[in-house]
Design a protein around this motif. Sequence first.
Motif, PDB file in Angstrom:
ATOM      1  N   THR A 112       0.846  -1.187   0.000  1.00  0.00           N
ATOM      2  CA  THR A 112       0.000   0.000   0.000  1.00  0.00           C
ATOM      3  C   THR A 112       0.885   1.241   0.000  1.00  0.00           C
ATOM      4  OG1 THR A 112      -1.849   1.101   1.119  1.00  0.00           O
ATOM      5  CG2 THR A 112      -0.159   0.158   2.521  1.00  0.00           C
ATOM      6  N   SER A 113       0.355   2.340  -0.505  1.00  0.00           N
ATOM      7  CA  SER A 113       1.075   3.610  -0.535  1.00  0.00           C
ATOM      8  C   SER A 113       0.128   4.723  -0.113  1.00  0.00           C
ATOM      9  CB  SER A 113       1.613   3.917  -1.939  1.00  0.00           C
ATOM     10  OG  SER A 113       2.562   2.958  -2.346  1.00  0.00           O
ATOM     11  N   CYS A 114       0.679   5.741   0.538  1.00  0.00           N
ATOM     12  CA  CYS A 114      -0.125   6.896   0.889  1.00  0.00           C
ATOM     13  C   CYS A 114       0.753   8.142   0.921  1.00  0.00           C
ATOM     14  CB  CYS A 114      -0.846   6.708   2.226  1.00  0.00           C
ATOM     15  SG  CYS A 114       0.246   6.377   3.634  1.00  0.00           S
ATOM     16  N   THR A 115       0.202   9.234   0.422  1.00  0.00           N
ATOM     17  CA  THR A 115       0.896  10.522   0.447  1.00  0.00           C
ATOM     18  C   THR A 115       0.205  11.367   1.497  1.00  0.00           C
ATOM     19  OG1 THR A 115       1.440  10.330  -1.900  1.00  0.00           O
ATOM     20  CG2 THR A 115       1.609  12.533  -0.905  1.00  0.00           C
ATOM     21  N   VAL A 116       0.867  11.550   2.626  1.00  0.00           N
ATOM     22  CA  VAL A 116       0.223  12.116   3.809  1.00  0.00           C
ATOM     23  C   VAL A 116       1.147  13.120   4.491  1.00  0.00           C
ATOM     24  CG1 VAL A 116      -1.318  10.163   4.265  1.00  0.00           C
ATOM     25  CG2 VAL A 116       1.035  10.125   5.134  1.00  0.00           C
ATOM     26  N   LYS A 117       0.570  13.839   5.460  1.00  0.00           N
ATOM     27  CA  LYS A 117       1.323  14.852   6.194  1.00  0.00           C
ATOM     28  C   LYS A 117       1.890  14.255   7.481  1.00  0.00           C
ATOM     29  CE  LYS A 117       0.107  19.139   6.000  1.00  0.00           C
ATOM     30  NZ  LYS A 117      -0.606  20.441   6.153  1.00  0.00           N
ATOM     31  N   GLY A 132       4.638   0.448   1.669  1.00  0.00           N
ATOM     32  CA  GLY A 132       4.942  -0.672   2.549  1.00  0.00           C
ATOM     33  C   GLY A 132       3.792  -1.635   2.689  1.00  0.00           C
ATOM     34  N   VAL A 133       3.863  -2.447   3.732  1.00  0.00           N
ATOM     35  CA  VAL A 133       2.846  -3.464   3.998  1.00  0.00           C
ATOM     36  C   VAL A 133       2.072  -3.067   5.251  1.00  0.00           C
ATOM     37  CG1 VAL A 133       4.579  -4.839   5.237  1.00  0.00           C
ATOM     38  CG2 VAL A 133       2.466  -5.918   4.480  1.00  0.00           C
ATOM     39  N   PRO A 134       0.744  -3.171   5.228  1.00  0.00           N
ATOM     40  CA  PRO A 134      -0.029  -2.844   6.432  1.00  0.00           C
ATOM     41  C   PRO A 134       0.362  -3.737   7.613  1.00  0.00           C
ATOM     42  CG  PRO A 134      -1.465  -3.000   4.505  1.00  0.00           C
ATOM     43  CD  PRO A 134      -0.122  -3.526   4.090  1.00  0.00           C
ATOM     44  N   THR A 174      -1.691   2.426   8.860  1.00  0.00           N
ATOM     45  CA  THR A 174      -0.494   2.099   9.632  1.00  0.00           C
ATOM     46  C   THR A 174       0.265   1.008   8.892  1.00  0.00           C
ATOM     47  OG1 THR A 174      -1.594   2.633  11.728  1.00  0.00           O
ATOM     48  CG2 THR A 174       0.402   1.300  11.848  1.00  0.00           C
ATOM     49  N   ILE A 175       1.490   1.333   8.462  1.00  0.00           N
ATOM     50  CA  ILE A 175       2.239   0.406   7.619  1.00  0.00           C
ATOM     51  C   ILE A 175       3.665   0.223   8.134  1.00  0.00           C
ATOM     52  CG2 ILE A 175       0.862   1.103   5.618  1.00  0.00           C
ATOM     53  CD1 ILE A 175       3.314   2.591   4.551  1.00  0.00           C
ATOM     54  N   LEU A 195       8.202   1.947  10.971  1.00  0.00           N
ATOM     55  CA  LEU A 195       6.770   2.070  11.203  1.00  0.00           C
ATOM     56  C   LEU A 195       6.311   3.432  10.710  1.00  0.00           C
ATOM     57  CD1 LEU A 195       4.181   0.962  12.625  1.00  0.00           C
ATOM     58  CD2 LEU A 195       5.054   2.033  14.722  1.00  0.00           C
ATOM     59  N   TYR A 196       5.154   3.467  10.046  1.00  0.00           N
ATOM     60  CA  TYR A 196       4.624   4.774   9.647  1.00  0.00           C
ATOM     61  C   TYR A 196       3.098   4.805   9.729  1.00  0.00           C
ATOM     62  CZ  TYR A 196       4.344   9.396   8.119  1.00  0.00           C
ATOM     63  OH  TYR A 196       4.093  10.741   8.158  1.00  0.00           O
TER      64      TYR A 196
END
Length: 234
Positions: A112-117, A132-134, A174-175, A195-196
């Motif tokens: 999964t990918s996310c563009t976040v603050k 990354g991976v959840p 959460t990945i 962790l992110y």
Amino acid sequence: MIDRRALLRLAAGAGTASLVAACGWDGGNAVRPLLLDISRFNDWMGEKVFFSKNRLAREYPIAERTALLPSYFISPTMPMLESPGAWRLQVGGLVREPQSLSLDQLQAMPRTSCTVKHHCVEGWSAIATWHGVPVSAVAERCGMLPQARYVRFDSFDSGYSNGWDLASAMHPQTILAYGMNDRPLPPSHGAPLRLYSPTKLGYKMTKYLVSLTFTAERPGGYWEEQGYPWFGGV
């Protein structure tokens, strides 16, 4: 009505004052009990009132990514693995099947990918894309047991660690990140794995991961044991 941003400012203030006290400010011990009370109250409000496993953090266009995301670590110099190929993520605790996962195995799992603050407790923010991976996929793979209530994340950065409540760890954003801004995760930001989550302040996002442990008891943490809020949500 309780102002959530005001509570976050109090949480940041508690952590900042703890650092001031550590630097020798004479009033530190006098105010520490009050700051710890504020921190515990913020933790309770964040976990029990404000957090929702169904609420997703806002995502941003790639064009809005910040040019430079500051990095930090606890060790005197940037942590680096002597043998990157030998690295494994150890997954254990309250699970049916403990795992020892290579980076290749993690990258073969659902991505999964996310563009976040990103929000830092020091007051700055930045936008980046994380790949990354959840954590929920890792929990499923190892057969997390019903008794699990928390997750402990350990690092090879001077023994850094912290703990998360299970709901936050299972949040869809959460990945375990092995990539950043369409490239492999750089050493300055926690390679090979970190962790992110955009639902937490930056100090909760353990870098340089070596293990993930499901527990029934709430784990401590490097900054949390110095007075920072345990929940650390945004």
